[in-house]
Design an enzyme around this catalytic site. Sequence first.
Site, mmCIF file in Angstrom:
data_model
loop_
_atom_site.group_PDB
_atom_site.id
_atom_site.type_symbol
_atom_site.label_atom_id
_atom_site.label_comp_id
_atom_site.label_asym_id
_atom_site.label_seq_id
_atom_site.Cartn_x
_atom_site.Cartn_y
_atom_site.Cartn_z
ATOM 1 N N LYS A 123 81.927 -59.342 60.102
ATOM 2 C CA LYS A 123 80.845 -59.762 60.995
ATOM 3 C C LYS A 123 79.998 -60.842 60.334
ATOM 4 O O LYS A 123 79.791 -60.857 59.119
ATOM 5 C CB LYS A 123 79.999 -58.541 61.351
ATOM 6 C CG LYS A 123 78.906 -58.795 62.384
ATOM 7 C CD LYS A 123 78.196 -57.486 62.710
ATOM 8 C CE LYS A 123 77.026 -57.672 63.653
ATOM 9 N NZ LYS A 123 76.317 -56.387 63.935
ATOM 10 N N SER A 203 75.559 -55.339 68.625
ATOM 11 C CA SER A 203 75.660 -56.729 68.197
ATOM 12 C C SER A 203 76.980 -57.058 67.508
ATOM 13 O O SER A 203 77.272 -58.220 67.256
ATOM 14 C CB SER A 203 74.500 -57.060 67.255
ATOM 15 O OG SER A 203 74.596 -56.311 66.035
ATOM 16 N N SER A 227 74.984 -50.717 67.477
ATOM 17 C CA SER A 227 75.684 -51.999 67.359
ATOM 18 C C SER A 227 77.109 -51.907 66.845
ATOM 19 O O SER A 227 77.821 -52.905 66.848
ATOM 20 C CB SER A 227 74.882 -52.959 66.481
ATOM 21 O OG SER A 227 73.730 -53.395 67.159
#
Length: 526
Positions: A123, A203, A227
């Site tokens: 990420k 996210s 997330s």
Amino acid sequence: MRSGATLTAALVAGFVHAGAPVPGTEAAGTGVTGPPSAGASPRPGVDLDTVTIPELQARMADGSLTSSALTAAYLRRIRTVDPKINAVLGTDPTALRQAAAGDARRRHGDTRGPLDGIPVLVKDNVNTRGLLTTAGSLALAGSPPDSDAALVTRLRDAGAVILGKTNMTEWADFRADKSTSGWSAVGGQTDNPYVLDRNPCGSSSGSAVAVAASLAQVAIGTETDGSIVCPAGMNGVVGHKPSLGLVSAAGVVPISAEQDTAGPMARNVTDAALTLSVLGDRAGPRTAGPYSGSLRGTRIGLWRLPPLGARTDALMTRTAQKLRAAGAEVVEVALPYQKRIEELEGPALLSEFHRDIDAYLATRDGPRDLAELIAFNRSHPAERTCFAGQEVFEQALAAPPTTDPGHRAARAELNDLARRSIDETMASHRLDAIASPTNPPAWTTDCARGDADSDLASSSTPAAVAGYPSLSVPAGFVHGLPVGLTLMAGDREDAKLLSLGAAVEHRLRAWRAPRYLPSVGPDALR
């Protein structure tokens, strides 16, 4: 403290060797197409949609597969598939060299463990040397960080191939009151691979979508509250939020040290568990319980969330029936204290974000603190092309410091209530885990509206605030859109939860490959 090797052995003994499922029984996989790059022979010959890490390791051990061939196959797939979904910001130009080094180690009998030679996407809020780490913001897009996050160091030491970086909701969805999950100024909008006009949740949007689309074997996500598990559920994959402190947050763009953690995202529980065995560098999770492929004798509490819609609730009813048919006792529960937890969490995170983001920004080129970051956004129109606001930043700037007695009392009450909400429910019903829907079917992505349908209800908050582990596994579909089942348990019960999750996954068999449909109509939300 347990070593990585010991934890791997415990997890493998718990379910990998006990017949944990290989997903993909309901849909044909994409396979591997196109010739491998030079030096990447032999040809992979594996179905990237369904293959597991143990299967890949077995193939590499017998010489019928190389990490170079596997990495080349994933790089080709990124080039072919990612333009549809926009999940990968960029690939590491050294990926094939990393894979070749792994192949050389294997030839000399120096294999480093379950992730050696396995391609992993990371990420965009996790520091990775040589690659931009921006949290989706142009403010951090000037140059890469000087060093790896602690978890990336562990991946490299384990021989994993760092394949590249994934898009995410900008600033982990902690910038504006009205934001759009999966969008960042750096990466644009990531789309749900099952239905392209639908949202991927955030996210860790790009990590979940990339795994769903078979662009890497596993990916790393991060979570403060939802997330990891929400994008996992909404994109039909497995996502594990570890117990707080099990995976180091050093070098990860923060929201709050009191809740932030990184964790694995994969197409099956086996791969998630093996990745956790590499990531974990603190006191390890407790030994796996009696869940070695069977649900018989387990007690699971079903926490329904009717605001997620009648069709999601009906899916939970069918899920409970399947678990009961497999021998589990499923009892309905209601977690206490949720209203008060909701009241306390937001203000606590504001103060903690101001403290933690200032400390992180001081280590990077660009804005040096939150005030400078707010000024940067005001002066850069590209930061406002999807959602314009930064109300959360401004509220955090004005929030009381974390040394304030009021904040400290609120955080203590918040943690206590979140832990009690799980502990008391587990004890009073004699449960092995609590289960709940992870997500509604994905809403339509719309920058003007933002995530208007995302606040219907959330099952992620109790475990997120308590610092307890949670795991989302695919539960089924509503109008072709994936819905996950979240499992949560007590502190450091990660191994037990993953082993139970493997048994649930095996019973539900809900995974299927995405179809990249353009739309499914406006009524799919409910």
